[in-house]
Design a protein around this motif. Structure first.
Motif, PDB file in Angstrom:
ATOM      1  N   ILE A   1       2.476 -25.829  27.042  1.00  0.00           N
ATOM      2  CA  ILE A   1       3.633 -24.991  26.710  1.00  0.00           C
ATOM      3  C   ILE A   1       3.620 -24.625  25.230  1.00  0.00           C
ATOM      4  O   ILE A   1       3.826 -23.464  24.848  1.00  0.00           O
TER       5      ILE A   1
ATOM      6  N   ALA B   1       3.024 -20.839  23.853  1.00  0.00           N
ATOM      7  CA  ALA B   1       4.105 -20.247  23.066  1.00  0.00           C
ATOM      8  C   ALA B   1       3.640 -19.811  21.686  1.00  0.00           C
ATOM      9  O   ALA B   1       4.132 -18.819  21.137  1.00  0.00           O
TER      10      ALA B   1
ATOM     11  N   THR C   1       5.888 -14.747  29.838  1.00  0.00           N
ATOM     12  CA  THR C   1       7.093 -15.455  30.277  1.00  0.00           C
ATOM     13  C   THR C   1       7.271 -16.766  29.532  1.00  0.00           C
ATOM     14  O   THR C   1       8.357 -17.085  29.032  1.00  0.00           O
ATOM     15  N   ILE C   2       6.195 -17.557  29.451  1.00  0.00           N
ATOM     16  CA  ILE C   2       6.271 -18.837  28.739  1.00  0.00           C
ATOM     17  C   ILE C   2       6.569 -18.610  27.262  1.00  0.00           C
ATOM     18  O   ILE C   2       7.367 -19.327  26.643  1.00  0.00           O
ATOM     19  N   ASN C   3       5.939 -17.600  26.693  1.00  0.00           N
ATOM     20  CA  ASN C   3       6.152 -17.329  25.269  1.00  0.00           C
ATOM     21  C   ASN C   3       7.605 -16.980  24.987  1.00  0.00           C
ATOM     22  O   ASN C   3       8.236 -17.524  24.067  1.00  0.00           O
TER      23      ASN C   3
ATOM     24  N   THR D   1      10.248 -17.545  26.938  1.00  0.00           N
ATOM     25  CA  THR D   1      11.183 -18.601  27.324  1.00  0.00           C
ATOM     26  C   THR D   1      11.188 -19.730  26.306  1.00  0.00           C
ATOM     27  O   THR D   1      12.240 -20.129  25.794  1.00  0.00           O
ATOM     28  N   VAL D   2      10.004 -20.259  25.997  1.00  0.00           N
ATOM     29  CA  VAL D   2       9.930 -21.417  25.109  1.00  0.00           C
ATOM     30  C   VAL D   2      10.262 -21.022  23.668  1.00  0.00           C
ATOM     31  O   VAL D   2      11.067 -21.667  22.992  1.00  0.00           O
TER      32      VAL D   2
ATOM     33  N   PHE E   1      12.109 -28.107  28.469  1.00  0.00           N
ATOM     34  CA  PHE E   1      11.354 -26.870  28.357  1.00  0.00           C
ATOM     35  C   PHE E   1      10.495 -26.608  29.591  1.00  0.00           C
ATOM     36  O   PHE E   1      10.287 -25.459  29.964  1.00  0.00           O
TER      37      PHE E   1
ATOM     38  N   VAL F   1      10.724 -23.196  32.106  1.00  0.00           N
ATOM     39  CA  VAL F   1       9.469 -22.442  32.206  1.00  0.00           C
ATOM     40  C   VAL F   1       9.058 -22.291  33.668  1.00  0.00           C
ATOM     41  O   VAL F   1       8.664 -21.205  34.116  1.00  0.00           O
TER      42      VAL F   1
END
Length: 375
Positions: A38, A42, A209-211, A213-214, A328, A332
């Protein structure tokens, strides 16, 4: 003589057993590996710039990026959590003493406007009587108050296991930075075999999406926890570090940060610090307005904007299964599920609309139709 089972079926079962054995033996490393993935995804755009600055030397860039993660993320979070756990231990010690002997209703509760009398009655019922607080905690959480206190002490004392988890996470993060491009290429080969028609879209949505969101949720939560924690300290609130950490965690949930500083402001007003309570309320409102109008649309503006319910389920489920890292990991995973669902539905709608359109007229047929004289 024919074999009982075909050779290919035996090979598949052996491969499945090997994979299950690998998952079983590596299950203890799941949390640090997920945390490393993650953080790596990110911060991947910033790491790519660092690789360019280092002349394409990925080992040097990965070492520098790891040092930045330690200085910027690991050290401040470790200090904040250590202070918060100490303050939480003090609070639990007070709660155990209050459960043993009972505590009279504080004057600041009864002096609160409109709700002071009702809150005083609740305090007298659940905290003022001996052993009433323990019965309330056991009814809500299913655990005795003493067991919760021992778990907090165990969390403070089990430093060695925490250090090992952080060490494994940093080692994994180094290789995620160093060999991330090779890992992505291998995943693309595997994904094309599993989902040949949709893998390219899914593989591009997942990192974004991960970038979003986190990075968005994490930076906003850290920023609001730090800024409001400093405001709590300036206002003279007891246990400002613990309240700042709680506010940061609550900021991950929509509407959590306003609820936190509103309750603290009411506490200050009820305890006689009217100016400090009003100032904290104004400061929190201004800070929240600035974050919601300027920072949040830019940081959390990725391809997937999670609604409240998936965010809440992701936070609760993540904390329940993985602890702090689940704060997190849970959102995610929910963001990935929502992204896959929306991509799938969007693709199905496109196919349905394409099926409803009339077939295109060939160019030659249209030209011949124009040349044919009308009757």
């Amino acid at each position: 003589m024919q074999p009982v089972l075909p050779a290919y079926l035996i090979a598949r079962w052996l491969l499945l057993l090997v994979l299950l054995a690998g998952v079983y033996f590596l299950s203890g490393f799941l949390v640090p590996v997920l945390a490393a993935l993650i953080i790596g995804l990110a911060s991947w755009p910033l790491y790519q710039r660092l690789v360019v600055r280092c002349g394409g030397r990925t080992a040097v860039a990965a070492s520098l990026a790891l040092l930045v993660v330690i200085v910027v993320l690991i050290v401040p979070l470790s200090l904040a959590l250590s202070y918060a756990i100490k303050e939480a231990s003090t609070f639990f010690a007070w709660a155990i003493a209050a459960n043993r002997h009972g505590v009279a209703v504080p004057a600041w509760i009864t002096s609160m406007p409109a709700v002071g009398e009702r809150l005083g009655q609740y305090w007298e019922s659940y905290i003022g009587q001996p052993h009433a607080l323990g019965a309330l905690v056991e009814a809500v959480s299913g655990e005795h108050l003493g067991n919760i206190y021992r778990m907090v002490l165990a969390a403070t004392g089990n430093v060695f296991q925490l250090l090992l988890t952080v060490l494994f996470m940093l080692i994994t993060l180094f290789f995620v930075y160093k060999d991330g491009i090779r890992m992505t290429a291998q995943l693309d080969v595997l994904g094309e075999r599993i989902l040949p028609a949709r893998w390219q879209r899914f593989s591009r949505v997942v990192p974004a999406t991960i970038n979003s969101t986190v990075t968005g949720m994490g930076l906003i939560a850290l920023g609001e926890g730090f800024v409001l924690g400093v405001a709590y300290w300036v206002a003279g609130v007891p246990s400002p570090v613990l309240l700042g950490v709680v506010t940061g965690f609550m900021a991950l949930i929509p509407g959590g940060a306003p609820l936190s500083f509103t309750l603290v402001s009411l506490y200050l007003v009820g305890s006689g610090h009217v100016v400090a309570g009003i100032a904290l309320m104004v400061w929190g409102s201004v800070e929240l307005f600035i974050v919601d109008k300027t920072l949040r649309p830019r940081l959390v503006g990725g391809p997937v904007k999670l609604p409240f319910l998936p965010t809440f389920f992701g936070l609760v489920g993540g904390v329940k299964t993985m602890g702090i890292v689940g704060l997190f990991v849970g959102p995610v995973l929910m963001a990935l599920l929502v992204a896959v669902w929306r991509e799938w539905v969007h693709h199905e709608v496109q196919e349905r609309d394409a099926a409803r359109l009339p077939p295109p007229v060939p160019a030659a047929a249209s030209v011949s139709a124009e040349k044919t004289p009308s009757a």
